[in-house]
Design a protein around this motif. Structure first.
Motif, short mmCIF file in Angstrom:
data_model
loop_
_atom_site.label_atom_id
_atom_site.label_comp_id
_atom_site.label_asym_id
_atom_site.label_seq_id
_atom_site.Cartn_x
_atom_site.Cartn_y
_atom_site.Cartn_z
N LEU A 296 0.62 -1.36 -0.49
CA LEU A 296 -0.01 -0.01 0.53
C LEU A 296 0.60 1.25 -0.60
O LEU A 296 0.95 2.38 -0.30
CB LEU A 296 -0.77 0.14 0.89
N ASN A 297 1.89 0.99 1.31
CA ASN A 297 3.20 2.23 0.69
C ASN A 297 3.45 2.88 -0.60
O ASN A 297 3.80 3.83 -0.96
CB ASN A 297 4.40 1.95 2.29
N ALA B 134 0.91 4.24 -2.40
CA ALA B 134 0.67 5.72 -2.24
C ALA B 134 2.12 6.97 -2.62
O ALA B 134 1.78 8.11 -2.76
CB ALA B 134 0.68 5.70 -0.55
N VAL C 207 -5.39 5.55 -2.87
CA VAL C 207 -4.80 4.60 -1.27
C VAL C 207 -5.81 5.15 -0.42
O VAL C 207 -5.99 4.28 0.48
CB VAL C 207 -3.59 5.13 -0.84
N CYS D 260 -8.39 2.96 1.96
CA CYS D 260 -8.57 3.42 3.53
C CYS D 260 -9.86 3.29 3.76
O CYS D 260 -10.23 3.36 4.81
CB CYS D 260 -7.68 4.02 3.95
N GLY E 175 0.34 1.48 6.15
CA GLY E 175 0.63 1.38 4.55
C GLY E 175 0.42 3.08 3.88
O GLY E 175 0.81 2.91 3.58
N THR E 176 0.52 3.66 4.74
CA THR E 176 0.38 5.63 4.62
C THR E 176 1.23 6.44 5.43
O THR E 176 1.28 7.86 5.72
CB THR E 176 -1.47 5.97 5.20
#
Length: 372
Positions: free
Chosen positions: A204-205, A208, A215, A219, A237-238
């Protein structure tokens, strides 16, 4: 301290030979070990991987179908090495990447081999060659693998499809459009294994960096169907969006949407330090509201590079709750001691305090080669 290339040293080469002997009785382990040891002496880690792949091909059967059958039986004979050795898994790296080099024309068989071998050392690098050439076929396999009993197989899905996996080939198709991976990540976001969930968060990161709003939207979608295990994935992930100060991420994570401070003061213990010394600082934040505020407090250092220009890097400081009209002081020390992962250069630097991504206080400082 052992170098990473030492993960493919003499002992590792011998482990490879012993394992291959168990599944290929005609494998000339003595000749392989002798030639391999001489070949890797002056090579870096990835170069060793590539050379060992070529050498294995010289000593293994030339039929990939025959090699594939043997490799799928290899895990039950594999010597995992010394448990105290953090590099012990590297021995399986060239064995797994062999499949990407010599099995690319037989993708269905190769994907089955990678599934069997990923328990030895993640097949996340090897599988990317197949994703690039056969994305639809791989996706069909992944839809089955996300339900597999093995955490190693499930993690291979999330890690192998990461758009920007370190050391791995970039998957430009997913950099351009990550949508195909949404069904995979959604299925694994609350996986019972932290090993898998950490991979999902890193995936996820990665996304982003190219599609921040995508993303955020994903979420928010996941939060509509909350699960206690996936909250950690969302937060981890953020992390890049937090460091970048993306406005929407703070409310997503439960922090205050606006920053309300009557004062933000940054104090350095000394504005001049030398290499190998420590920069000590304190930041006072004073609330200007009548309500409690939740903030992410980070600090940013504009480091001088070799060419004299600066490069900003953000570091985690503290997550705080600032009560109504409260004054809170946060202290920190950053060491300029020499480390292998970062080189420091003398010159005029700058330290800044970020609250929910907003620069609220800043001070220059000088880094010198030696004490003044």
């Amino acid at each position: 301290m052992a170098l990473m290339k030492d993960g493919l040293d003499k002992a590792a080469i011998q482990r490879i030979a012993v394992g291959l002997c168990q599944v290929f009785p005609q494998f000339d382990s003595e000749a392989f070990v002798d030639e391999a040891q001489r070949a890797v002496v002056d090579l870096a880690l990835k170069e060793r991987v590539d050379v060992l792949i070529v050498l294995m091909h010289r000593y293994l059967p030339q039929s990939f179908e025959e090699v594939a059958m043997g490799l799928m039986a290899l895990p039950e004979h594999w010597d995992f090495g010394n448990r105290e050795d953090p590099l012990r898994g590297f021995a399986a790296w060239p064995v797994i990447d062999y499949v990407a080099h010599y099995g690319l024309e037989q993708p269905e068989l190769s994907l089955k081999v990678l599934k069997a071998l990923t328990h030895l050392f993640s097949a996340e690098f090897a599988i990317r060659s197949f994703i690039l050439q056969y994305p639809a076929l791989c996706h069909e396999f992944f839809l089955e693998w996300i339900k597999d009993d093995s955490e190693h197989v499930r993690r291979l899905v999330s890690e192998g499809t990461r758009p920007r996996l370190p050391w791995g080939k970039k998957l430009q198709l997913y950099i351009n459009d990550p949508q195909d991976n949404l069904v995979l990540l959604s299925a694994l976001r609350a996986d019972r294994s932290l090993y898998v969930r950490r991979s999902v968060a890193n995936h996820l990161n990665d996304i982003a960096k190219d599609h921040p709003q995508w993303v955020i939207d994903v979420c928010l979608l996941w939060q509509q169907e909350p699960h206690p295990l996936s909250e950690w994935v969302i937060k981890h992930g953020t992390r890049t969006l937090v460091k970048q100060g993306h406005p929407a991420v703070f409310q997503l994570l439960g922090y205050s949407q606006t920053v309300s401070l009557s004062r933000a003061t940054l104090t350095l213990k000394t504005p001049c330090i030398a290499l190998e010394e420590t920069l000590e600082f304190a930041c006072e934040l004073v609330s200007s509201t009548s309500k409690d505020q939740q903030y992410v407090v980070d600090y940013q250092i504009d480091f001088v590079k070799a060419n004299g220009k600066t490069r900003a890097k953000v570091f985690k400081l503290k997550n705080i709750t600032l009560a109504a009209s409260e004054a809170l002081t946060v202290t920190k020390a950053f060491s300029f001691k020499t480390i292998t992962t970062r080189r420091y250069y003398p010159g005029a630097h700058r330290l800044s305090i970020l609250v929910n991504g907003i620069n609220v206080a800043s001070q220059p400082f000088t880094l010198s080669q030696t004490q003044q």
